[in-house]
Scaffold this active site. Structure first.
Site, mmCIF file in Angstrom:
data_model
loop_
_atom_site.group_PDB
_atom_site.id
_atom_site.type_symbol
_atom_site.label_atom_id
_atom_site.label_comp_id
_atom_site.label_asym_id
_atom_site.label_seq_id
_atom_site.Cartn_x
_atom_site.Cartn_y
_atom_site.Cartn_z
ATOM 1 C CB THR A 30 7.477 0.978 0.791
ATOM 2 O OG1 THR A 30 6.264 1.592 1.217
ATOM 3 C CG2 THR A 30 8.645 1.520 1.580
ATOM 4 C CG HIS A 179 -1.573 2.236 2.830
ATOM 5 N ND1 HIS A 179 -2.345 1.091 2.880
ATOM 6 C CD2 HIS A 179 -0.285 1.822 2.769
ATOM 7 C CE1 HIS A 179 -1.544 0.036 2.868
ATOM 8 N NE2 HIS A 179 -0.296 0.441 2.797
ATOM 9 C CG ASN A 182 -1.088 -3.894 3.230
ATOM 10 O OD1 ASN A 182 -2.052 -4.662 3.099
ATOM 11 N ND2 ASN A 182 -0.305 -3.581 2.227
ATOM 12 C CE1 TYR A 184 2.971 0.245 7.431
ATOM 13 C CE2 TYR A 184 1.604 -0.643 5.671
ATOM 14 C CZ TYR A 184 2.818 -0.585 6.338
ATOM 15 O OH TYR A 184 3.872 -1.360 5.918
ATOM 16 C CG ASN A 239 2.932 -3.944 9.024
ATOM 17 O OD1 ASN A 239 4.108 -4.237 9.216
ATOM 18 N ND2 ASN A 239 2.538 -3.194 8.017
HETATM 19 C C1 LIG Z 1 8.599 -4.180 -1.940
HETATM 20 C C2 LIG Z 1 7.145 -4.012 -1.625
HETATM 21 C C3 LIG Z 1 6.712 -2.843 -1.025
HETATM 22 C C4 LIG Z 1 5.346 -2.641 -0.754
HETATM 23 N N1 LIG Z 1 4.925 -1.444 -0.252
HETATM 24 C C5 LIG Z 1 3.604 -1.171 -0.162
HETATM 25 C C6 LIG Z 1 3.142 0.137 0.140
HETATM 26 O O1 LIG Z 1 3.909 1.095 0.336
HETATM 27 N N2 LIG Z 1 1.804 0.337 0.204
HETATM 28 C C7 LIG Z 1 0.916 -0.681 -0.018
HETATM 29 O O2 LIG Z 1 -0.300 -0.453 0.044
HETATM 30 N N3 LIG Z 1 1.322 -1.929 -0.316
HETATM 31 C C8 LIG Z 1 2.631 -2.186 -0.442
HETATM 32 N N4 LIG Z 1 3.050 -3.431 -0.841
HETATM 33 C C9 LIG Z 1 2.063 -4.463 -1.192
HETATM 34 C C10 LIG Z 1 1.789 -4.455 -2.701
HETATM 35 O O3 LIG Z 1 1.105 -3.260 -3.078
HETATM 36 C C11 LIG Z 1 0.923 -5.657 -3.123
HETATM 37 O O4 LIG Z 1 -0.264 -5.653 -2.363
HETATM 38 C C12 LIG Z 1 1.645 -6.982 -2.919
HETATM 39 O O5 LIG Z 1 2.945 -6.944 -3.466
HETATM 40 C C13 LIG Z 1 0.858 -8.136 -3.543
HETATM 41 O O6 LIG Z 1 0.683 -7.930 -4.936
HETATM 42 P P1 LIG Z 1 1.578 -8.728 -6.002
HETATM 43 O O7 LIG Z 1 1.341 -10.178 -5.731
HETATM 44 O O8 LIG Z 1 1.081 -8.303 -7.345
HETATM 45 O O9 LIG Z 1 2.996 -8.348 -5.737
HETATM 46 C C14 LIG Z 1 4.409 -3.664 -1.080
HETATM 47 C C15 LIG Z 1 4.873 -4.852 -1.659
HETATM 48 C C16 LIG Z 1 6.208 -5.027 -1.947
HETATM 49 C C17 LIG Z 1 6.659 -6.293 -2.635
#
Ligand SMILES: Cc1cc2nc3c(=O)[nH]c(=O)nc-3n(C[C@H](O)[C@H](O)[C@H](O)COP(=O)(O)O)c2cc1C
Length: 367
Positions: A30, A179, A182, A184, A239
């Site tokens: 997001t 989704h 997390n 939701y 959440n």
């Molecule tokens: C800015 C931001 C927005 C995110 N929005 C979502 C989202 O819309 N849907 C989702 O499933 N996970 C979302 N996540 C989680 C990421 O998909 C991911 O699981 C998380 O960043 C860990 O992976 P990474 O260590 O590679 O960043 C978001 C993470 C970040 C940093």
């Protein structure tokens, strides 16, 4: 001249009938740039820059006005939104990339001020998340207490996923990701602390997984099972979610049912499972014969380990893609990664969104 990394990450993979160039996915994120809930040209540019991922999974997209709980997130329930997303899928495809839409209904993770007039904050049960959520109009606000979905609203929510999965195909997406992670709506049904229903959708493990299984089945029937993935996060406490006794049993049974539906992939946010019961990561793989994508906190080294060991088929990267639009190129060529600025993750505008440099630009700038 730095040597190229030899790694399974850079091998192609067949996601059912969709050929991906590499095994690196961009995790859904997001970014809150969709003013008025509609995708715009800034977002076109952002996704175009990141099209070298083997598979882009978009930011969470709402299947209905009720699913829009955050400021400036997009939906895919109106023609204007479909047309906006079409511009994004077109540029990603023109660059040789593939893209799935993440359908995210936020359920109780919402505030009415962020939602259009007439939208309702609905959840399996009337249990509010603890803490606060950002609103553009009123700053930080406590989460809304959701209304418990009645039977009709519950069926309508399933239908919204069906309708918007079809809209996603119309918008040119290669498929959709549900989704289920997390905290939701889908996970709110799985967890007995957020689902205290006494009908067929609450109570026993079989009842709590029912909504997620039905949504997955109906969506797969609507657009084809090979176009559907699901994201899950066992032991998640984000959440306002909390642990419960039957987490293992819940995800074991859920993924056995999803296994029967033979969808394209399961995308696991695995860090909490690694902490509480890492066996579940392998159990889920054995319950499911499709593509298995792992995520959360991966580096090139850890990604290589899980692919080499056969624990997963693909790895997704989230925040590294925010600040490195050419992440696959950097990983493959051992080019240092730029760190993202978290204060710009959810702010409107270009800054911290489309202004992160590609490696060649960085090298030129430093020359
Ligand atoms: C800015 C931001 C927005 C995110 N929005 C979502 C989202 O819309 N849907 C989702 O499933 N996970 C979302 N996540 C989680 C990421 O998909 C991911 O699981 C998380 O960043 C860990 O992976 P990474 O260590 O590679 O960043 C978001 C993470 C970040 C940093």
């Amino acid at each position: 001249m730095k040597g190229q990394t030899i790694s399974k990450l850079f091998e192609g993979i067949n996601l059912n009938n969709i050929k991906l160039n590499i095994r690196i996915a961009m995790a859904p994120m997001t970014r809150s740039r969709a003013i008025g809930y509609v995708p715009n040209d800034l977002m076109v540019k952002y996704y175009q820059q990141r099209a070298s991922a083997g598979l882009i999974i978009t930011e969470g997209i709402a299947p209905s006005p009720n699913g829009l709980g955050y400021a400036r997130i997009a939906g895919i329930y109106s023609q204007e939104q479909i047309d906006g997303w079409k511009k994004i899928t077109d540029v990603v495809h023109a660059e040789g990339g593939k893209i799935f839409a993440q359908l995210m209904h936020v359920g109780r993770v919402a505030h009415p001020v962020n939602m259009p007039a007439g939208a309702k904050v609905l959840a399996p049960s009337a249990v509010a998340a603890t803490g606060e959520i950002w609103t553009d109009a009123e700053g930080m606000q406590p989460y809304a207490t959701p209304a418990e979905m009645n039977g009709e609203e519950l069926q309508a929510a399933i239908q919204e996923f069906v309708n918007t999965s079809k809209n996603s195909i119309e918008a040119g997406f290669d498929g959709i990701e549900l989704h289920g992670a997390n905290g939701y709506l889908l996970e709110q049904f799985l967890n007995p602390h957020t689902n205290t229903r006494t009908d067929a959708y609450g109570g026993s493990v079989e009842n709590r997984i029912r909504f997620v299984v039905e949504v997955t089945k109906r969506v797969a029937e609507a657009i084809g099972k090979e176009r559907v993935g699901i994201r899950l996060s066992p032991y998640n406490q984000f959440n306002g979610m909390s642990l419960y006794d039957e987490v293992f049993e819940t995800y074991d049974k859920l993924t056995k049912e999803i296994g029967k539906l033979d969808i394209a992939y399961i995308h696991l946010v695995d860090y909490a499972a690694r902490q509480y019961n890492a066996d579940l990561i392998d159990i889920i793989r054995s319950n499911f014969s499709g593509t298995y994508i792992l995520n959360a906190g991966y580096t090139l080294e850890r990604a290589n380990e899980v692919l080499e060991a056969g624990v997963a088929d693909m790895v997704s990267f989230g925040s590294p893609f925010i600040s490195n639009p050419d992440l696959p190129h950097r990983l493959q060529n051992n080019i240092a990664l730029t760190q993202p600025d978290p204060s710009l993750f959810f702010t409107p505008g270009e800054q911290g969104y489309i202004d992160y440099a590609f490696a060649a630009e960085t090298e030129n700038a430093n020359a």
